[in-house]
Scaffold this motif. Sequence first.
Motif, PDB file in Angstrom:
ATOM      1  N   TYR A 132      56.351  93.688  92.768  1.00 55.52           N
ATOM      2  CA  TYR A 132      55.924  92.488  92.040  1.00 55.52           C
ATOM      3  C   TYR A 132      56.889  91.361  92.306  1.00 55.52           C
ATOM      4  CZ  TYR A 132      52.726  95.265  89.170  1.00 55.52           C
ATOM      5  OH  TYR A 132      51.718  96.054  88.730  1.00 55.52           O
ATOM      6  N   GLN A 133      56.380  90.188  92.256  1.00 55.31           N
ATOM      7  CA  GLN A 133      57.209  89.000  92.412  1.00 55.31           C
ATOM      8  C   GLN A 133      57.455  88.433  91.026  1.00 55.31           C
ATOM      9  OE1 GLN A 133      57.608  88.380  95.840  1.00 55.31           O
ATOM     10  NE2 GLN A 133      59.326  87.050  95.293  1.00 55.31           N
ATOM     11  N   GLN A 134      58.700  88.415  90.605  1.00 52.65           N
ATOM     12  CA  GLN A 134      59.003  87.776  89.318  1.00 52.65           C
ATOM     13  C   GLN A 134      59.815  86.543  89.595  1.00 52.65           C
ATOM     14  OE1 GLN A 134      60.887  90.602  86.725  1.00 52.65           O
ATOM     15  NE2 GLN A 134      58.936  91.527  86.104  1.00 52.65           N
ATOM     16  N   VAL A 184      60.492  92.701  92.429  1.00 54.02           N
ATOM     17  CA  VAL A 184      60.714  93.909  91.645  1.00 54.02           C
ATOM     18  C   VAL A 184      59.949  95.044  92.309  1.00 54.02           C
ATOM     19  CG1 VAL A 184      60.489  94.974  89.390  1.00 54.02           C
ATOM     20  CG2 VAL A 184      60.891  92.519  89.561  1.00 54.02           C
ATOM     21  N   ALA A 189      58.383  97.973  91.766  1.00 51.23           N
ATOM     22  CA  ALA A 189      57.933  98.776  90.629  1.00 51.23           C
ATOM     23  C   ALA A 189      57.693 100.220  91.062  1.00 51.23           C
ATOM     24  CB  ALA A 189      56.667  98.186  90.033  1.00 51.23           C
ATOM     25  N   PRO A 202      62.048 106.094  81.571  1.00 51.11           N
ATOM     26  CA  PRO A 202      62.493 104.988  80.735  1.00 51.11           C
ATOM     27  C   PRO A 202      61.640 103.738  80.928  1.00 51.11           C
ATOM     28  CG  PRO A 202      64.000 105.336  82.563  1.00 51.11           C
ATOM     29  CD  PRO A 202      63.017 106.442  82.614  1.00 51.11           C
ATOM     30  N   SER A 203      61.855 102.802  80.077  1.00 51.40           N
ATOM     31  CA  SER A 203      61.087 101.558  80.147  1.00 51.40           C
ATOM     32  C   SER A 203      61.348 100.844  81.471  1.00 51.40           C
ATOM     33  CB  SER A 203      61.508 100.665  78.972  1.00 51.40           C
ATOM     34  OG  SER A 203      60.672  99.544  78.938  1.00 51.40           O
ATOM     35  N   GLY A 204      60.277 100.360  82.092  1.00 51.49           N
ATOM     36  CA  GLY A 204      60.424  99.640  83.359  1.00 51.49           C
ATOM     37  C   GLY A 204      60.469 100.548  84.569  1.00 51.49           C
ATOM     38  N   SER A 205      60.270 101.863  84.379  1.00 51.00           N
ATOM     39  CA  SER A 205      60.377 102.784  85.509  1.00 51.00           C
ATOM     40  C   SER A 205      59.135 102.765  86.404  1.00 51.00           C
ATOM     41  CB  SER A 205      60.643 104.200  85.003  1.00 51.00           C
ATOM     42  OG  SER A 205      59.645 104.575  84.075  1.00 51.00           O
ATOM     43  N   GLY A 206      58.023 102.265  85.914  1.00 48.26           N
ATOM     44  CA  GLY A 206      56.829 102.149  86.748  1.00 48.26           C
ATOM     45  C   GLY A 206      55.647 102.993  86.302  1.00 48.26           C
ATOM     46  N   LYS A 207      55.692 103.494  85.073  1.00 51.87           N
ATOM     47  CA  LYS A 207      54.618 104.363  84.586  1.00 51.87           C
ATOM     48  C   LYS A 207      53.286 103.620  84.492  1.00 51.87           C
ATOM     49  CE  LYS A 207      56.843 105.101  80.667  1.00 51.87           C
ATOM     50  NZ  LYS A 207      58.084 104.323  80.814  1.00 51.87           N
ATOM     51  N   THR A 208      53.337 102.477  83.845  1.00 50.21           N
ATOM     52  CA  THR A 208      52.107 101.692  83.682  1.00 50.21           C
ATOM     53  C   THR A 208      51.542 101.282  85.036  1.00 50.21           C
ATOM     54  OG1 THR A 208      52.848 100.861  81.545  1.00 50.21           O
ATOM     55  CG2 THR A 208      51.156  99.590  82.664  1.00 50.21           C
ATOM     56  N   THR A 209      52.451 100.864  85.914  1.00 59.19           N
ATOM     57  CA  THR A 209      52.016 100.441  87.240  1.00 59.19           C
ATOM     58  C   THR A 209      51.269 101.579  87.942  1.00 59.19           C
ATOM     59  OG1 THR A 209      53.966  99.028  87.339  1.00 59.19           O
ATOM     60  CG2 THR A 209      52.808  99.457  89.401  1.00 59.19           C
ATOM     61  N   GLU A 247      50.871 105.382  77.147  1.00 61.14           N
ATOM     62  CA  GLU A 247      51.590 105.452  75.869  1.00 61.14           C
ATOM     63  C   GLU A 247      50.643 105.358  74.679  1.00 61.14           C
ATOM     64  OE1 GLU A 247      55.402 103.693  75.689  1.00 61.14           O
ATOM     65  OE2 GLU A 247      55.277 102.934  77.740  1.00 61.14           O
ATOM     66  N   HIS A 289      57.551 107.734  76.772  1.00 60.08           N
ATOM     67  CA  HIS A 289      58.983 107.978  76.875  1.00 60.08           C
ATOM     68  C   HIS A 289      59.491 108.663  75.611  1.00 60.08           C
ATOM     69  CE1 HIS A 289      59.062 103.376  76.115  1.00 60.08           C
ATOM     70  NE2 HIS A 289      58.878 104.012  74.983  1.00 60.08           N
TER      71      HIS A 289
HETATM   72  N1  LIG Z   1      52.362  91.982  86.495  1.00 58.22           N
HETATM   73  C1  LIG Z   1      53.661  92.109  86.747  1.00 58.22           C
HETATM   74  N2  LIG Z   1      54.329  91.091  87.300  1.00 58.22           N
HETATM   75  C2  LIG Z   1      55.639  91.197  87.586  1.00 58.22           C
HETATM   76  N3  LIG Z   1      56.349  92.277  87.360  1.00 58.22           N
HETATM   77  C3  LIG Z   1      55.760  93.334  86.804  1.00 58.22           C
HETATM   78  C4  LIG Z   1      54.370  93.295  86.458  1.00 58.22           C
HETATM   79  N4  LIG Z   1      54.041  94.493  85.927  1.00 58.22           N
HETATM   80  C5  LIG Z   1      55.178  95.212  85.922  1.00 58.22           C
HETATM   81  N5  LIG Z   1      56.179  94.539  86.448  1.00 58.22           N
HETATM   82  C6  LIG Z   1      57.559  95.043  86.644  1.00 58.22           C
HETATM   83  O1  LIG Z   1      57.473  96.269  87.321  1.00 58.22           O
HETATM   84  C7  LIG Z   1      58.395  97.213  86.773  1.00 58.22           C
HETATM   85  C8  LIG Z   1      57.629  98.438  86.310  1.00 58.22           C
HETATM   86  O2  LIG Z   1      56.868  98.091  85.194  1.00 58.22           O
HETATM   87  P1  LIG Z   1      55.941  99.099  84.383  1.00 58.22           P
HETATM   88  O3  LIG Z   1      55.176  98.300  83.391  1.00 58.22           O
HETATM   89  O4  LIG Z   1      55.147  99.908  85.330  1.00 58.22           O
HETATM   90  O5  LIG Z   1      57.011 100.004  83.654  1.00 58.22           O
HETATM   91  P2  LIG Z   1      56.767 101.104  82.520  1.00 58.22           P
HETATM   92  O6  LIG Z   1      57.402 102.344  83.020  1.00 58.22           O
HETATM   93  O7  LIG Z   1      55.364 101.153  82.159  1.00 58.22           O
HETATM   94  O8  LIG Z   1      57.630 100.541  81.343  1.00 58.22           O
HETATM   95  P3  LIG Z   1      57.364 100.645  79.764  1.00 58.22           P
HETATM   96  O9  LIG Z   1      57.798 101.986  79.362  1.00 58.22           O
HETATM   97  O10 LIG Z   1      58.222  99.572  79.179  1.00 58.22           O
HETATM   98  O11 LIG Z   1      55.913 100.389  79.538  1.00 58.22           O
HETATM   99  C9  LIG Z   1      59.091  96.503  85.642  1.00 58.22           C
HETATM  100  O12 LIG Z   1      60.346  96.074  86.110  1.00 58.22           O
HETATM  101  C10 LIG Z   1      58.188  95.319  85.318  1.00 58.22           C
HETATM  102  O13 LIG Z   1      58.998  94.240  84.872  1.00 58.22           O
END
Ligand SMILES: Nc1ncnc2c1ncn2[C@@H]1O[C@H](COP(=O)(O)OP(=O)(O)OP(=O)(O)O)[C@@H](O)[C@H]1O
Lengths: 412, 227
Positions: B13-15, B20, B22, B41-48, B169, B202
Motif C-alpha cells: 500500500y502507498q501511504q 507499506v 502489507a 498483532p495489529s497491522g500484520s496483514g490479517k485484514t489484507t 475479528e 489477535h
Molecule cells: N487501504 C490501505 N491503504 C494504505 N495502507 C493500508 C491499507 N490497508 C491496510 N494498510 C496497511 O497495511 C498494513 C496491514 O494492514 P491490515 O489491516 O491488513 O492489518 P491487520 O493485521 O488487519 O491489523 P488489525 O489487527 O489492526 O486489524 C498496515 O500497516 C496498514 O496500515
Amino acid sequence: MSMDVKMAWRNIWRNPRRTILTISAIAFASLLLVFMLSFQFGSYETMINSSVKIHTGHLQVQSTGYQDKKSIRLVVPDPDAIGKILDQIQNVEAYTFRADAFSLVSSKKRTYGSMVIGIDPVKEEKVSTLKSLIRKGSYLVKDDADQVLIGNLLAKNLKVDIQDEITILGQGRDGSIAATVVKIKGIYSSGIDDLDRSSIHMPLKYFQDVYGMYGAVHEVVVIGKSLKKTKIIKAALSAGIKKTDPKDRLVVLDWKELMPGLLQSIELDLVSGIIFYFLLILVVAFSILNTFLMVIFERTREFGVLKAIGTTPGRLTKLLLIESISMTMIGIVAGIIAGSLITLFFQEHGIDISGASDLLSQFGISGRIYPRLSILSALIGPGAVFVITFLSALYPAFKIRSLNPVEAMTYV
Amino acid sequence: MGIVECKDIKKTYQQGKIEVHALKDVSLSIDKGGFAALAGPSGSGKTTLLNIIGGLDQPDSGSVSVAGNTFEKMTQSQLALLRLHNVGFIFQSYNLIPVLSAVENVEFVMLLQGVQATQRRERAMAILDDVGLEGKYHRRPAELSGGQQQRVAVARAIVSNPSIVLADEPTANLDSKTGNGLLEMMRKMNEEKKVTFIFSTHDKMVMDYARRLVLIRDGRIVDDKIK
Ligand SMILES: Nc1ncnc2c1ncn2[C@@H]1O[C@H](COP(=O)(O)OP(=O)(O)OP(=O)(O)O)[C@@H](O)[C@H]1O
Ligand SMILES: [Mg+2]
C-alpha cells in the motif's frame, strides 16, 4: 412490494428533513411548470382567437402578391364564385368579402392617412367582432351607403365625433380619383392601436362604387368551425380554386401567413419561457445531485458491505436509481396534482392582467387571461424535470460502481 | 487442492510517500471444512489477506483461487457473483443493512441469488433459529445488541451455503462472554453444516477455538499449526 423498492422507500426516509426538502423542490418546480405552460398556452390561444376574430379570420383568399403589396389593382374579381366553393366545404362557419384602399381622410381641421375597408355589414357580423367593438354610435346596416365606422384614435386625431362629416380622397382601381364625403355612424375601439389609429370601415357596395371596383374585392375572409380545422379547409379551398383558376392568380393564406408577427411573438415568448424553465429545472437537478452525493458519502460503508456480500455494481446502481426515481416521482406527482388544481382554479376565474402584459395588449387582449390546462401543459414540464433529474442522478449512481469496497469498509 | 489456494501473494500500500508492505510473499492453502484462525498483532496483514481471499482487494502479484475459481482476469461483476455464491463475509461491526430487519438482511443474499420469495423467508427464519435468534426476526439492527447483530451477520454469511466464510475479528467488539457464545455458534455451524471458516483475531482466547492456527507477523506467515 419488491425488496428493492421497500429498501429504497426506507432509505428515502432515513433523513426525512432532507428528503422533504428535495421532494418539495421537485414538486414546486413541477407545479410552476404546469401552471406557467398552461398560462402561456392559454394566452396564445386567446391571442390567436382574438386577432383572428378582430380582423384576419382563419383564412383569406387574396390575389397573389396582395398580402405583400396591398395594391388596389390586385383583386379577387369574382368573389361570389369563391363563395360558392366555400358553401360546399363542411367545416366553414362563415365568410365575408372585404376591399381595402389606402386613402387620405380629412376633417375640417386635419388630414390623416388611413386604410379604408369596405365590408358587407351582414356577412361581416358572422366573421369578425367589429360590431361588438363599437363604443359610440352604431354599427352599419344592410342598406347604408355614405356612412362609415371609424377607429377611436383616428377620430380623436381628426377631432371628429359621430354624425360629423369627413372627406375621403384616394385612387380608384382604374387609376381615377376616388373622392367622397361620408358621415360617421359609429366609433370602435379594438385595443389594437394600429387598427384604431388608421382604419375606417364603409359598406362594401359603396366602396366598390367610390373606388371603381366593378364588383371585385381584395379579400375573402373565412372563419372555420374551429382553429384546428384551418388546415382541412385550406386544402379543400385551394383544391376548389385550382379548378377555376388555372393561372394561380389567387392564393389561400392561413392566419399564420396573414399574421407572421403574431407567430413570431409567440415563438419569442415561448423561447424566453423555455430558457427560464430550463434554469429552474437545472436548479432542481442540482438539488437531486447534491442529495445523492451526500447519500453516497454517508452510506459508503453500507455500500461496501453490500459489495462484500456479493451485490454486483449493476445492482447497486439500480438500487440507487430506484431511490432517486421514487423521490423524483413523489415530487412530480405532487407537483402535477397541485399545479393542475391551481391551474383549474384560474381557468375558471381568470387572471387579471390589465396593463401587465405589453405582448398581449398588442394583440388586443386586456382584462382577463384564462390558463388552459391540457395533457401537454400538465406533463411536458414535469416530464422534463423527470428526464433531467434522472440524468443528474446517473452520476452518483454510476459513481458507486467504482467504489472500492476495501476503502469503503475502512471508512467508518 | 484446498478450497482456498493462495500462492506467493504480495501487496503493497502507498501511504503518502511511504510504501507499506502489507503482505510479503504469502502462500496458504485451506481445506474444505476447516476452522482456521489467522492470528497476529495489529497491522500484520490479517485484514489484507482476508480481503484478498474474498476478492475485495487485488494482490500486486501472486494468485488466489476459491473453490476452483482463479481470480485473475475476473471482472468486478464476476467477483461479486463469486462472492455471492461462494464467500460469506463477517466484519468486526456494522455488518448489517440498517433499513432491513434481521430476517430481511438474511433474505437479501438469497434475493440476489434469485431464490423465490416464500422459500427465502422460510430459510432465513430457520437459519436465524440456528444462530439463536428465534423470535427476533423483525428487529432492525439498531434494535439488536452487538452480539445479536454478529449472529445475524453469521446467519447471512452461511445462508447461501458458501464454500468459505471469512470473518475479520468477528468478536473484537464484543465482551468475552458474548464473544465466546458467538464462537461456539460458529463452531457448531462448522461442524453441523460443514461450512469452512477462516477468521482473524489477535485474542488468545479466540485462537484456542481454532482447529488450525496461522500466525502472521509483518506480512509473512511465521507459523502454521494444526491442532
Ligand atoms: N487501504 C490501505 N491503504 C494504505 N495502507 C493500508 C491499507 N490497508 C491496510 N494498510 C496497511 O497495511 C498494513 C496491514 O494492514 P491490515 O489491516 O491488513 O492489518 P491487520 O493485521 O488487519 O491489523 P488489525 O489487527 O489492526 O486489524 C498496515 O500497516 C496498514 O496500515
Ligand atoms: Mg484488521
